[in-house]
Design an enzyme around this catalytic site. Structure first.
Site, short mmCIF file in Angstrom:
data_model
loop_
_atom_site.label_atom_id
_atom_site.label_comp_id
_atom_site.label_asym_id
_atom_site.label_seq_id
_atom_site.Cartn_x
_atom_site.Cartn_y
_atom_site.Cartn_z
N PRO A 112 0.83 -1.19 0.00
CA PRO A 112 0.00 0.00 0.00
C PRO A 112 0.86 1.24 0.00
CG PRO A 112 -0.54 -1.46 1.82
CD PRO A 112 0.75 -1.89 1.27
N GLU A 113 0.58 2.11 -0.93
CA GLU A 113 1.23 3.41 -0.99
C GLU A 113 0.19 4.44 -0.58
OE1 GLU A 113 3.41 3.81 -4.72
OE2 GLU A 113 3.45 1.64 -4.96
#
Length: 276
Positions: free
Chosen positions: A2-3
């Site tokens: 996840p960014e």
DNA sequence: CGTGGCCCCTGTGGGC
DNA sequence: TGCCCACAGGGGCCAC
């Protein structure tokens, strides 16, 4: 995994939890929870995980998510590569195991932190000052970063610009997917040394970082494998990827072949004919 | 000091 | 069919 767009999508989906009391918490794996000093052993005070508290706010900087309690205590969540924050329907099951921390909420729901690879984790911080101190070590958030910010942080660096974009102290929230996508949008080769970029390049790159991240948030983030929104659904942003994971396919801008290489130990995709 | 390299961990997909 | 290896969105720490 996840960014910034994925973490922001999770944060927004946690709005229903804000204002809700936390009845209790069950910790299945002690070592995913750390105190302010980073220790992951010893007795764990449930109040540090907001048990008996109430969630006042869900905040984010870069890839970090913070649940702030009415007491001022903070639960800071890193998702790492495979972390998820889930809000299953009442009575619903969380499949796949690895549900390391489960909160019971006053409305009968549960909030679950699961993370198969355990590259993520949870930090218990005593007050908002401790959170501010931690977040002061991050660069500006990717949604707000400017060319001046990038030029100041990276302008003198000899590193490849892609490796530099992954540095959370320079800009917070960009990871492997959106570094490749932003560089493609800005038409800058990932291998370019930072020191060879001019101010116009940094301005264009910062602008592309912001717009690429905003677009991915609108699509609910990129689900490749593990990432899920709290209700278990997948984000749709991966459909929009123009170069990431598309080595050997054709560039949507020029039709040339997208190249794949390893840069800073990360798979990197880019178009040699339109990025320079 | 800045920088590159290695490692942490589990799951899966592809090749043989 | 089954096994083994490579690889995956991150980042901390070490040695140069």
């Amino acid at each position: 995994m996840p960014e910034l767009p994925e973490v922001e999508s999770v944060r927004r989906a946690l709005a229903p939890v804000v204002g809700v009391p936390v009845v209790g918490v069950r910790v299945a794996r002690r070592d995913v929870v750390r105190d302010e000093a980073g220790r992951r052993r010893g007795r764990l005070d449930p109040a540090g995980l907001l048990a008996g508290d109430r969630v006042e706010a869900a905040e984010r900087k870069g890839k970090q998510l913070a649940l702030v309690g009415a007491s001022g205590r903070v639960v800071l969540v890193h998702l790492g590569m495979s972390g998820q924050v889930l809000l299953p329907a009442p009575g619903g099951r969380v499949s796949g195991g690895h549900a390391h921390v489960v909160w019971t909420l006053g409305d009968g729901r549960r909030l679950v932190f699961r993370d198969p690879r355990r590259f993520g984790g949870i930090w218990m911080l005593p007050d908002p000052d401790a959170l501010a101190e931690r977040w002061s070590r991050l660069g500006p958030d990717g949604l707000a970063v400017t060319g001046a910010d990038l030029a100041r942080a990276l302008g003198g660096s000899r590193r490849a610009v892609k490796a530099a974009l992954l540095d959370q102290a320079a800009v917070a929230g960009v990871g492997n997917i959106y570094a490749d996508e932003s560089l493609h949008a800005a038409r800058i080769a990932p291998t370019r040394a930072c020191a060879s970029l001019g101010r116009a390049d940094w301005d264009r790159l910062a602008s592309c970082v912001r717009s690429v991240l905003r677009g991915a948030i609108r699509a609910g983030g990129s689900t490749l494998r593990d990432y899920r929104l709290p209700d278990g659904s997948a984000g749709e942003a991966a459909r929009r990827h123009r170069v990431y994971a598309r080595a050997g396919q054709s560039c949507p801008d020029c039709g040339g072949e997208i190249a794949g290489m390893l840069l800073a130990q990360r798979s990197t995709c880019w178009c040699p004919s339109c990025q320079h």
